[in-house]
Design a protein around this motif. Structure first.
Motif, PDB file in Angstrom:
ATOM      1  N   ALA A 158       0.826  -1.204   0.000  1.00 15.35           N
ATOM      2  CA  ALA A 158       0.000   0.000   0.000  1.00 15.35           C
ATOM      3  C   ALA A 158       0.865   1.260   0.000  1.00 15.35           C
ATOM      4  N   ARG A 159       1.926   1.252   0.784  1.00 15.86           N
ATOM      5  CA  ARG A 159       2.814   2.421   0.833  1.00 15.86           C
ATOM      6  C   ARG A 159       3.498   2.637  -0.524  1.00 15.86           C
ATOM      7  N   GLU A 160       3.983   1.553  -1.095  1.00  8.91           N
ATOM      8  CA  GLU A 160       4.620   1.637  -2.409  1.00  8.91           C
ATOM      9  C   GLU A 160       3.652   2.217  -3.446  1.00  8.91           C
ATOM     10  N   GLN A 161       2.396   1.776  -3.372  1.00  2.76           N
ATOM     11  CA  GLN A 161       1.391   2.258  -4.308  1.00  2.76           C
ATOM     12  C   GLN A 161       1.120   3.749  -4.129  1.00  2.76           C
ATOM     13  N   LEU A 162       1.008   4.215  -2.901  1.00  3.62           N
ATOM     14  CA  LEU A 162       0.744   5.629  -2.655  1.00  3.62           C
ATOM     15  C   LEU A 162       1.926   6.498  -3.081  1.00  3.62           C
ATOM     16  N   GLU A 163       3.124   6.022  -2.854  1.00  2.29           N
ATOM     17  CA  GLU A 163       4.306   6.780  -3.275  1.00  2.29           C
ATOM     18  C   GLU A 163       4.350   6.888  -4.798  1.00  2.29           C
ATOM     19  N   TYR A 164       3.956   5.816  -5.471  1.00  2.48           N
ATOM     20  CA  TYR A 164       3.908   5.853  -6.941  1.00  2.48           C
ATOM     21  C   TYR A 164       2.812   6.800  -7.414  1.00  2.48           C
ATOM     22  N   LEU A 165       1.692   6.813  -6.720  1.00  3.27           N
ATOM     23  CA  LEU A 165       0.594   7.706  -7.089  1.00  3.27           C
ATOM     24  C   LEU A 165       1.028   9.170  -6.972  1.00  3.27           C
ATOM     25  N   ILE A 166       1.816   9.490  -5.961  1.00  7.88           N
ATOM     26  CA  ILE A 166       2.342  10.846  -5.818  1.00  7.88           C
ATOM     27  C   ILE A 166       3.210  11.200  -7.030  1.00  7.88           C
ATOM     28  N   GLU A 167       4.040  10.239  -7.452  1.00 10.31           N
ATOM     29  CA  GLU A 167       4.886  10.455  -8.629  1.00 10.31           C
ATOM     30  C   GLU A 167       4.030  10.674  -9.871  1.00 10.31           C
ATOM     31  N   VAL A 168       3.012   9.830 -10.043  1.00 13.41           N
ATOM     32  CA  VAL A 168       2.109   9.935 -11.196  1.00 13.41           C
ATOM     33  C   VAL A 168       1.422  11.293 -11.232  1.00 13.41           C
ATOM     34  N   SER A 169       1.044  11.799 -10.058  1.00 16.62           N
ATOM     35  CA  SER A 169       0.308  13.063  -9.991  1.00 16.62           C
ATOM     36  C   SER A 169       1.127  14.245 -10.492  1.00 16.62           C
ATOM     37  N   LYS A 170       2.426  14.051 -10.657  1.00 17.97           N
ATOM     38  CA  LYS A 170       3.300  15.124 -11.146  1.00 17.97           C
ATOM     39  C   LYS A 170       3.539  15.043 -12.649  1.00 17.97           C
ATOM     40  N   TRP A 171       3.021  13.984 -13.285  1.00 19.75           N
ATOM     41  CA  TRP A 171       3.152  13.886 -14.736  1.00 19.75           C
ATOM     42  C   TRP A 171       2.365  15.023 -15.386  1.00 19.75           C
ATOM     43  N   PRO A 172       2.870  15.620 -16.466  1.00 19.24           N
ATOM     44  CA  PRO A 172       2.212  16.779 -17.086  1.00 19.24           C
ATOM     45  C   PRO A 172       0.768  16.560 -17.521  1.00 19.24           C
ATOM     46  N   SER A 173       0.455  15.336 -17.964  1.00 22.96           N
ATOM     47  CA  SER A 173      -0.893  15.090 -18.492  1.00 22.96           C
ATOM     48  C   SER A 173      -1.859  14.541 -17.452  1.00 22.96           C
ATOM     49  N   VAL A 174      -1.377  14.355 -16.208  1.00 21.33           N
ATOM     50  CA  VAL A 174      -2.202  13.715 -15.175  1.00 21.33           C
ATOM     51  C   VAL A 174      -2.560  14.702 -14.059  1.00 21.33           C
ATOM     52  N   THR A 175      -3.815  14.658 -13.648  1.00 22.85           N
ATOM     53  CA  THR A 175      -4.294  15.420 -12.495  1.00 22.85           C
ATOM     54  C   THR A 175      -4.938  14.445 -11.518  1.00 22.85           C
ATOM     55  N   VAL A 176      -4.470  14.442 -10.291  1.00 22.33           N
ATOM     56  CA  VAL A 176      -5.045  13.572  -9.259  1.00 22.33           C
ATOM     57  C   VAL A 176      -5.712  14.454  -8.214  1.00 22.33           C
ATOM     58  N   ARG A 177      -6.984  14.178  -7.948  1.00 23.02           N
ATOM     59  CA  ARG A 177      -7.746  14.944  -6.967  1.00 23.02           C
ATOM     60  C   ARG A 177      -8.383  13.970  -5.979  1.00 23.02           C
ATOM     61  N   VAL A 178      -8.326  14.316  -4.710  1.00 24.41           N
ATOM     62  CA  VAL A 178      -8.832  13.444  -3.657  1.00 24.41           C
ATOM     63  C   VAL A 178     -10.094  14.026  -3.031  1.00 24.41           C
ATOM     64  N   ILE A 179     -11.109  13.169  -2.874  1.00 19.02           N
ATOM     65  CA  ILE A 179     -12.300  13.548  -2.120  1.00 19.02           C
ATOM     66  C   ILE A 179     -12.060  13.126  -0.673  1.00 19.02           C
ATOM     67  N   PRO A 180     -11.898  14.057   0.248  1.00 21.99           N
ATOM     68  CA  PRO A 180     -11.573  13.689   1.635  1.00 21.99           C
ATOM     69  C   PRO A 180     -12.796  13.186   2.397  1.00 21.99           C
ATOM     70  N   PHE A 181     -12.548  12.463   3.476  1.00 26.80           N
ATOM     71  CA  PHE A 181     -13.637  12.001   4.335  1.00 26.80           C
ATOM     72  C   PHE A 181     -14.446  13.181   4.873  1.00 26.80           C
ATOM     73  N   THR A 182     -13.834  14.342   4.972  1.00 29.84           N
ATOM     74  CA  THR A 182     -14.522  15.509   5.517  1.00 29.84           C
ATOM     75  C   THR A 182     -15.517  16.130   4.544  1.00 29.84           C
ATOM     76  N   SER A 183     -15.503  15.665   3.288  1.00 27.98           N
ATOM     77  CA  SER A 183     -16.449  16.210   2.307  1.00 27.98           C
ATOM     78  C   SER A 183     -17.880  15.909   2.748  1.00 27.98           C
ATOM     79  N   GLU A 184     -18.740  16.899   2.656  1.00 24.60           N
ATOM     80  CA  GLU A 184     -20.129  16.739   3.084  1.00 24.60           C
ATOM     81  C   GLU A 184     -21.064  16.469   1.908  1.00 24.60           C
TER      82      GLU A 184
END
Length: 284
Positions: free
Chosen positions: A188-214
């Motif tokens: 799981a940690r390896e996957q999240l670290e890779y996701l952070i890397e992916v989110s910096k690719w020019p064509s990729v946008t990663v957005r998170v819906i937090p638990f605090t969202s109503e």
């Protein structure tokens, strides 16, 4: 050439769009057959994707149907000129179920994509170990060689981001998916670290819906919206434990565009999303 027994989703879509044009023009299959000097069964096979059709015939039919949308006509002609065997995923034909190839084909031809995930991460951004953990948990359990070929295929799908001009991809991911520990803490940690890397690719946008969202976002299954060269060829892919399905009805496209807009509005901006992913990874 005999009719295809198993047309790809894209071949079937071409036939479906031709049928839509015919029905809007209030023409019968018999009339279309007369135009092309073929039997009516040939038109039925074309509209089911079981028989190919040349760009020339597509243009003749479009004129007969009084379709003046040149962008749509050109897009349909381009689909008609495609042939099996020219893409990497064709190597898996007869090895994996057709749905796997249809998914890779959809991503390959998409001009832009948006996805919404609440439990797992997008397949295009999965690490080898994370993907293996998911496929190993399928019920009934898969043979080890089937797991490995599915993992291999999933990883190859990400090659679309190695192009000179990769398709823009916005991934909207619920915090719940980030906190799932499929494969254990290390995976799981390896996957999240890779996701952070992916989110910096020019064509990729990663957005998170937090638990605090109503805001309630109505999604329990992964949703992918793939934009085609023209809006009429947009496609929604819904994944489930029983296999994926492709939707292209105008009402469905509108519904999922709206759903994705709502989800994006409820999500954090890209930088805040990276921060929450980093925070969760550090907790593991």
């Amino acid at each position: 050439m005999p009719p295809r027994d198993n047309p790809t989703a894209r071949q079937a879509r071409l036939g479906k769009e031709l049928r839509k044009l015919r029905e809007r023009a209030d023409k019968t299959a018999r009339e279309s057959a007369g135009l092309l000097s073929v039997d009516q069964a040939k038109i039925s096979h074309i509209e089911a994707g079981r028989v190919g059709v040349s760009p020339e015939r597509i243009r003749r039919l479009a004129t007969f149907y009084q379709c003046t949308d040149e962008a749509l006509i050109q897009a349909l002609c381009e689909i008609a000129q495609e042939h099996r065997g020219k893409h990497w995923f064709d190597d898996y034909r007869g090895i994996l179920a057709p749905g796997f190839l249809d998914m890779a084909e959809l991503e390959h031809h998409a001009h832009a994509m948006r996805s919404l995930q609440s439990v797992t991460l997008p397949g295009l951004f999965q690490t080898e170990n994370y993907a293996r953990a998911l496929f190993s948990g399928v019920t009934p359990r898969l043979p080890s060689d089937e797991v490995e070929v599915r993992v291999e295929h999933r990883l190859k799908r990400a090659t679309i981001f190695q192009r000179e001009d990769p398709p823009p991809f916005t991934a909207i991911i619920h915090e719940a998916a980030l906190r799932m520990r499929f494969g254990g803490r290390k995976v799981a940690r390896e996957q999240l670290e890779y996701l952070i890397e992916v989110s910096k690719w020019p064509s990729v946008t990663v957005r998170v819906i937090p638990f605090t969202s109503e805001e309630f976002i109505e999604v329990t299954q992964p949703v992918l919206y793939a934009s085609g060269p023209v809006p009429q060829l947009d496609t929604v892919q819904i994944d489930s434990a029983f296999g994926g399905s492709f939707l292209d009805a105008e009402a469905d496209l509108h519904k999922y565009r709206t759903l994705l807009d709502i989800a994006e509005h409820a999500s954090l901006d890209p930088e805040a999303s990276r921060q929450i992913i980093h925070h969760i990874a550090r907790e593991l």
